[in-house]
Design an enzyme around this catalytic site. Structure first.
Site, PDB file in Angstrom:
ATOM      1  N   LYS A 220      53.890  46.075  14.588  1.00  0.00           N
ATOM      2  CA  LYS A 220      54.021  46.314  13.141  1.00  0.00           C
ATOM      3  C   LYS A 220      54.315  47.783  12.831  1.00  0.00           C
ATOM      4  O   LYS A 220      55.207  48.081  12.058  1.00  0.00           O
ATOM      5  CB  LYS A 220      52.728  45.923  12.398  1.00  0.00           C
ATOM      6  CG  LYS A 220      52.462  44.440  12.346  1.00  0.00           C
ATOM      7  CD  LYS A 220      51.323  44.116  11.380  1.00  0.00           C
ATOM      8  CE  LYS A 220      50.013  44.784  11.745  1.00  0.00           C
ATOM      9  NZ  LYS A 220      49.397  44.286  12.988  1.00  0.00           N
TER      10      LYS A 220
ATOM     11  N   ARG B 232      44.694  42.247   4.627  1.00  0.00           N
ATOM     12  CA  ARG B 232      44.282  41.740   5.924  1.00  0.00           C
ATOM     13  C   ARG B 232      43.304  40.588   5.794  1.00  0.00           C
ATOM     14  O   ARG B 232      42.783  40.096   6.789  1.00  0.00           O
ATOM     15  CB  ARG B 232      43.625  42.865   6.695  1.00  0.00           C
ATOM     16  CG  ARG B 232      44.113  43.034   8.112  1.00  0.00           C
ATOM     17  CD  ARG B 232      43.449  44.278   8.651  1.00  0.00           C
ATOM     18  NE  ARG B 232      43.678  44.459  10.041  1.00  0.00           N
ATOM     19  CZ  ARG B 232      44.564  45.297  10.567  1.00  0.00           C
ATOM     20  NH1 ARG B 232      45.354  45.999   9.802  1.00  0.00           N
ATOM     21  NH2 ARG B 232      44.657  45.421  11.861  1.00  0.00           N
TER      22      ARG B 232
ATOM     23  N   ARG C  17      49.165  50.583  25.648  1.00  0.00           N
ATOM     24  CA  ARG C  17      49.737  51.341  24.525  1.00  0.00           C
ATOM     25  C   ARG C  17      49.287  52.803  24.522  1.00  0.00           C
ATOM     26  O   ARG C  17      48.117  53.104  24.706  1.00  0.00           O
ATOM     27  CB  ARG C  17      49.309  50.658  23.220  1.00  0.00           C
ATOM     28  CG  ARG C  17      49.763  51.377  21.979  1.00  0.00           C
ATOM     29  CD  ARG C  17      49.887  50.440  20.837  1.00  0.00           C
ATOM     30  NE  ARG C  17      48.603  50.059  20.263  1.00  0.00           N
ATOM     31  CZ  ARG C  17      48.485  49.348  19.146  1.00  0.00           C
ATOM     32  NH1 ARG C  17      49.568  48.914  18.521  1.00  0.00           N
ATOM     33  NH2 ARG C  17      47.304  49.042  18.678  1.00  0.00           N
TER      34      ARG C  17
ATOM     35  N   ARG D 257      44.278  54.659  21.748  1.00  0.00           N
ATOM     36  CA  ARG D 257      43.386  54.470  20.603  1.00  0.00           C
ATOM     37  C   ARG D 257      42.016  53.975  21.041  1.00  0.00           C
ATOM     38  O   ARG D 257      41.925  53.159  21.955  1.00  0.00           O
ATOM     39  CB  ARG D 257      43.996  53.460  19.627  1.00  0.00           C
ATOM     40  CG  ARG D 257      44.711  54.122  18.471  1.00  0.00           C
ATOM     41  CD  ARG D 257      45.509  53.153  17.669  1.00  0.00           C
ATOM     42  NE  ARG D 257      44.786  51.938  17.268  1.00  0.00           N
ATOM     43  CZ  ARG D 257      45.306  50.996  16.516  1.00  0.00           C
ATOM     44  NH1 ARG D 257      46.541  51.098  16.079  1.00  0.00           N
ATOM     45  NH2 ARG D 257      44.610  49.936  16.197  1.00  0.00           N
TER      46      ARG D 257
ATOM     47  N   ARG E 148      39.586  42.018  17.862  1.00  0.00           N
ATOM     48  CA  ARG E 148      40.626  42.193  16.841  1.00  0.00           C
ATOM     49  C   ARG E 148      41.495  40.944  16.711  1.00  0.00           C
ATOM     50  O   ARG E 148      41.903  40.565  15.608  1.00  0.00           O
ATOM     51  CB  ARG E 148      41.481  43.416  17.166  1.00  0.00           C
ATOM     52  CG  ARG E 148      40.757  44.723  16.812  1.00  0.00           C
ATOM     53  CD  ARG E 148      41.319  45.917  17.535  1.00  0.00           C
ATOM     54  NE  ARG E 148      42.705  46.183  17.215  1.00  0.00           N
ATOM     55  CZ  ARG E 148      43.520  46.903  17.989  1.00  0.00           C
ATOM     56  NH1 ARG E 148      43.083  47.424  19.118  1.00  0.00           N
ATOM     57  NH2 ARG E 148      44.758  47.085  17.622  1.00  0.00           N
TER      58      ARG E 148
END
Ligand code: ADP
Length: 219
Positions: free
Chosen positions: A13, A88, A127, A161, A172
């Site tokens: 995203k 969300r 990531r 992160r 998540r």
């Protein structure tokens, strides 16, 4: 245009939002980025958000909705925006509807990025994000920077992160299925949802997204 981007964590995203916002000349508004900026600046809001984020849970609506509303009231967002990470859950979607109604405007589309769950876990575990700009995203295996730990785009420091650990990613994903996915049905009922596959090269996904948005605008 007023667009909402939805998709599981790791769908890309943030990456897509940066390209789409530039192509469409609208600001990219990411509640995750806003929270992270508050955390690094040590604000009260950041302090409130941190524990939820590190646990992979949603930050409470009382905090999130006010922050999103303030950002959308900035002059650059008057004629359009691309929302990334907001709403969300259904409560936030309803709050957004009220905000838009008060301004006498409407959403143009909800772009739903689809990606299989095993791919999501692979993407997030590797990531690496640039400290200067969260749109500068790399991957330890699939999209290595030329020099380890250094952003190819701007030379910034790459980091992982805090909420990208495998355990937090599972939470998540669970939160996404139970709380965020229902907004897709909510928006489907308004005829706004456009679904595309988020697999393939970043540029391919952007092209797919632009084509889908164009079609929904004409249709
Ligand atoms: P991703 O979509 O890749 O998981 P984001 O950067 O969008 O990551 O969000 C990171 C975290 O920030 C979320 O797990 C959540 O804790 C918090 N957050 C972001 N947006 C919202 C929101 N709209 N409502 C509640 N919490 C949010």
């Amino acid at each position: 245009m007023r667009i909402v981007l939805v998709g599981p964590p790791g769908a890309g995203k943030g990456t897509q939002a940066a390209y789409l916002a530039e192509n469409l000349s609208i600001p990219h508004i990411s509640t995750g980025d806003l929270f992270r900026a508050n955390i690094s600046q040590g604000t009260d809001l950041g302090k409130q958000a941190r524990a939820y984020m590190d646990a992979g849970q949603l930050v409470p609506d009382e905090v999130t909705i006010g922050m999103a509303k303030d950002r959308m009231a900035q002059p650059d967002a008057v004629n359009g925006f691309l929302l990334d990470g907001f709403p969300r859950n259904v409560g936030q979607a309803e709050a957004l509807d009220v905000m838009l109604k008060d301004e006498g405007v409407k959403l143009d589309a909800v772009l739903d990025l689809e990606v299989p769950e095993d791919e999501v876990v692979k993407r997030i575990a590797g990531r690496r994000i640039c400290r200067n700009d969260s749109a500068h995203v790399f991957h330890a295996t699939y999209n290595k920077p030329k020099t380890e730990g250094v952003c190819d785009t701007c030379g910034g420091e790459l980091y992982q992160r805090d909420d990208d650990s495998e355990e937090t990613v599972r939470t998540r994903l669970e939160v996404y299925h139970t709380q965020t996915e229902p907004i897709i049905d909510y928006y489907r009922a308004q005829g706004l949802v456009v679904t595309i596959s988020a697999l393939g090269k970043v540029t391919e996904v952007t092209a797919r997204a632009m084509a889908a948005l164009k079609q929904s605008d004409e249709g």
